[in-house]
Design an enzyme around this catalytic site. Structure first.
Site, PDB file in Angstrom:
ATOM      1  N   HIS A   1       0.805  -1.218   0.000  1.00 20.06           N
ATOM      2  CA  HIS A   1       0.000   0.000   0.000  1.00 20.06           C
ATOM      3  C   HIS A   1       0.839   1.270   0.000  1.00 20.06           C
ATOM      4  CE1 HIS A   1       1.191  -0.139   4.160  1.00 20.06           C
ATOM      5  NE2 HIS A   1       0.667   1.055   4.370  1.00 20.06           N
TER       6      HIS A   1
ATOM      7  N   CYS B   1      35.474   0.576   5.111  1.00 18.19           N
ATOM      8  CA  CYS B   1      36.350  -0.004   6.128  1.00 18.19           C
ATOM      9  C   CYS B   1      36.090   0.749   7.424  1.00 18.19           C
ATOM     10  CB  CYS B   1      37.814   0.051   5.700  1.00 18.19           C
ATOM     11  SG  CYS B   1      38.413   1.705   5.307  1.00 18.19           S
TER      12      CYS B   1
END
Length: 644
Positions: free
Chosen positions: A61, A191
């Site tokens: 929806h 990282c």
């Protein structure tokens, strides 16, 4: 249209009404953001803006779209229709798909919704209005789907040199825009401190705009990556980028990037290797570091000097030790999973291969050197692969190649079962018989040699490594050292190299601390103290990129301090038994096997004190004053044959 304006189009044919006239108080009071409603007279629902589909509700929806300007637009079909469990809705787009304004995205059976006694009004909402919109003009009345019905006015975005701190979402939008937009991004990893983009064309990125914005420490071109240095908040910014571009999360490194990265073949191969190691190791570093701290603290609690607060035979010790050992013992599983995700192959297959290498019976046979079989003069023995890294990284690469080949030769209806079946058998066999023994032998040999070299060279090795290690961090090349340190600890239980690296982290932290204390500038103090904490916790990038490299003498002072700290470490033959560096890694200097041997811990205390004092004094006397002009951030020299 002005750059600070965004057009919004009707998601359906019908009657446009102001948000305040809609029936649901959550919407009409602006709780969900500014927008408008459309009472539809047709089932077709179209995109009110151009952008990337960022969310599709399970009940179909509601659909979310993020625009290039950072607007988060929600299309909510009907009021309280979540309870219909998707029955009247058909979604015609998928998450991560790029759509243009007016493209069909769904259908809604308005008769079905009305029959359920519910309001069919379709809401179009800018859910991040508070941070993005200065205003919204809506034209009420009849309209067709895709007709221009609203004009959004964006808030003035701070310029690239602004000190205004952006939210993670806004910073992510800023970064995406200035690396060349979503169409220029092929994949992304991160990282400890950096977003590492693989871009189609690095020349489309705006280095100066990015590196001079608050929240971004620097920009680097290295290892075939476009690296945006964020610092400690990199995970939050990465999550915000992926939320806007969800397809990036598991996108593999493009093969074309590996082949077209500039430079000679050796440089290109080295860059690709560093990039692969980065992607394989960076998700694992945090848990390894945490495990090392736990092991060190356990060793501290067993010290007779402290009254042996914990016995090594107690259930508490054994249980907590198992928690710490798990990440090391099952390291092949973790590394294999991360490497496979990095390569875009099946991470579950790689994890199973890693599980095979750490299977208890295989480990037992490996420790005993049990003979598998002999072939002529060749004797094939089991090896212990727990705590290992490099054999699994190669195994993950072999698994990817094997998967690719099997998917070409096997019919599609056989691939689900037989691709993992053959991959596991083939790669596990090759690793067990050939690549594993060779790589493990070489890796262990290198680890032992580095430990011997550092110990044998004494103060010379400590002085040289201490002085220059942080230069590797500038270009992200320290990731090539990380697995070597991990391999040293895995094979020998200690790392003399890591002890010297630890002193270099402390030194850069002391250098930026001196700036923070000496400076009278509020922003310099704020950034300096934050970077100090980060460096003392083992992450030096915020200090290096935020302040130290901007004032070259500050960085040089840190290197001088780490040279002296490394010299002390080498003279005293200090070593580390864990992975975590910086002051927070003090527990890694306790020997878990012999807790009463405190030489390395005393080395840590003395080397850290020397590093801090020398770096601090050098900065205070020579390296910094408030009258100095902050220099531009250091950019890596361009490789021959490349354009930028």
């Amino acid at each position: 249209m002005a750059k600070n304006e965004v057009a919004l189009y009707s998601p359906a044919s019908g009657e446009v009404i102001a948000l305040s006239k809609t029936s649901d108080p959550i919407f009409n009071q602006g709780t969900m953001g500014e927008g408008f409603g459309v009472v539809p007279n047709d089932k077709i629902v179209v995109a009110p803006v151009s952008g990337t589909v960022s969310m599709i509700a399970e009940t179909k929806h509601a659909i979310g779209i993020i625009t290039e300007t950072g607007l988060e637009v929600l299309i909510h079909m009907g009021v309280d229709t979540v309870g219909l469990k998707g029955k009247p809705f058909t979604v015609t787009v998928e998450n991560g798909q790029v759509v243009n304004a007016g493209d069909q995205i769904a259908t809604m059976d308005i008769d079905f919704v009305k029959a359920e006694g519910l309001d069919t009004t379709i809401m179009t909402l800018v859910t991040n209005s508070n941070s993005t919109l200065a205003g919204l003009d809506v034209t009420e009345g009849p309209c067709e789907a895709g007709a221009l019905v609203a004009q959004a006015y964006l808030k003035t975005v701070a310029g690239p040199d602004s000190d205004k701190k952006l939210s993670y979402d806004d910073l992510a939008t800023f970064i995406i825009k200035n690396v060349g937009g979503q169409e220029n991004i092929q994949s992304l990893i991160h990282c400890i401190t950096r977003l590492r983009f693989y871009l189609k064309d690095e020349s489309k990125a705006h280095d100066d705009i990015l590196k001079n914005h608050r929240g971004i420490l620097d920009v680097k071109h290295a290892a075939g990556q476009y690296q945006v240095v964020i610092g400690n908040e990199v995970t939050n910014v990465y999550d915000a980028v992926v939320k806007q571009l969800p397809k990036l999360e598991n996108a593999p490194k493009p093969e074309s990037q590996q082949q077209t990265n500039g430079g000679n073949p050796v440089t290109r191969a080295f860059g690709n290797l560093i990039g692969f190691i980065t992607g394989s190791m960076s998700p694992v570093i945090g848990v390894i570091a945490a495990s090392g701290i736990i092991k060190g603290l356990l060793a501290l609690l067993t010290l007779p000097q402290l009254g042996s607060l914990l016995s090594i035979k107690s259930p508490t010790y054994v249980t907590i030790s198992a928690m710490a050992d798990a990440s090391f013992f099952f390291l092949p599983i973790l590394v294999g999973f991360a490497a496979a995700k990095r390569l875009g192959s099946d991470p579950m297959i790689a994890a199973v291969i890693g599980g095979f290498l750490t299977y208890p019976q295989i480990v037992t046979w490996g420790k005993a050197g049990k003979l598998m079989f002999s072939l002529g003069g060749w004797h094939f023995q089991f090896l212990n692969y727990s705590y290992s890294i490099f054999p699994m990284i190669l195994a993950a690469w072999l698994a990817q190649k094997c998967e690719q080949w099997l998917k070409k030769v096997l019919p599609s209806y056989l691939q689900m079962i037989f691709t993992p079946l053959f991959t596991i058998l083939i790669v596990s066999g090759i690793t067990l018989l050939i690549t594993g023994p060779v790589i493990q032998g070489v890796a262990n040999g290198i680890a032992v040699f580095i430990n011997w070299l550092v110990s044998a060279s004494g103060w010379i090795g400590g002085l040289v490594i201490g002085a220059f290690y942080q230069l590797l961090v500038i270009f992200g090349l320290h990731w090539g050292v990380v697995p070597l340190v991990a391999q040293q600890i895995a094979s020998t239980g200690q790392s003399s190299l890591n002890a010297i690296i630890c002193a270099s982290m402390v030194s850069q932290g002391a250098a930026v601390l001196a700036v923070a204390i000496k400076s009278r500038k509020a922003d310099m103090k704020e950034l300096g103290f934050a970077a100090t904490i980060s460096a003392f916790c083992g992450v030096t990038e915020p200090a290096i990129y935020g302040i130290n490299l901007r004032y070259r003498k500050v960085f040089a002072s840190g290197c001088i301090g780490s040279a002296f700290g490394g010299l002390v470490t080498g003279l005293m033959h200090g070593t580390m038994y864990g992975f975590t560096g910086g002051l927070i890694g003090f527990s890694s200097f306790f020997n878990p096997a012999h807790p009463t041997q405190l030489n390395s811990f005393y080395t840590f205390l003395i080397a850290s004190a020397v590093s801090i004092v020398v770096s601090f004094i050098a900065v205070w006397v020579w390296g910094y004053n408030d009258n100095m002009t902050m220099g531009k951030k250091v950019a890596k020299k361009q490789r021959p044959g490349t354009t930028k």
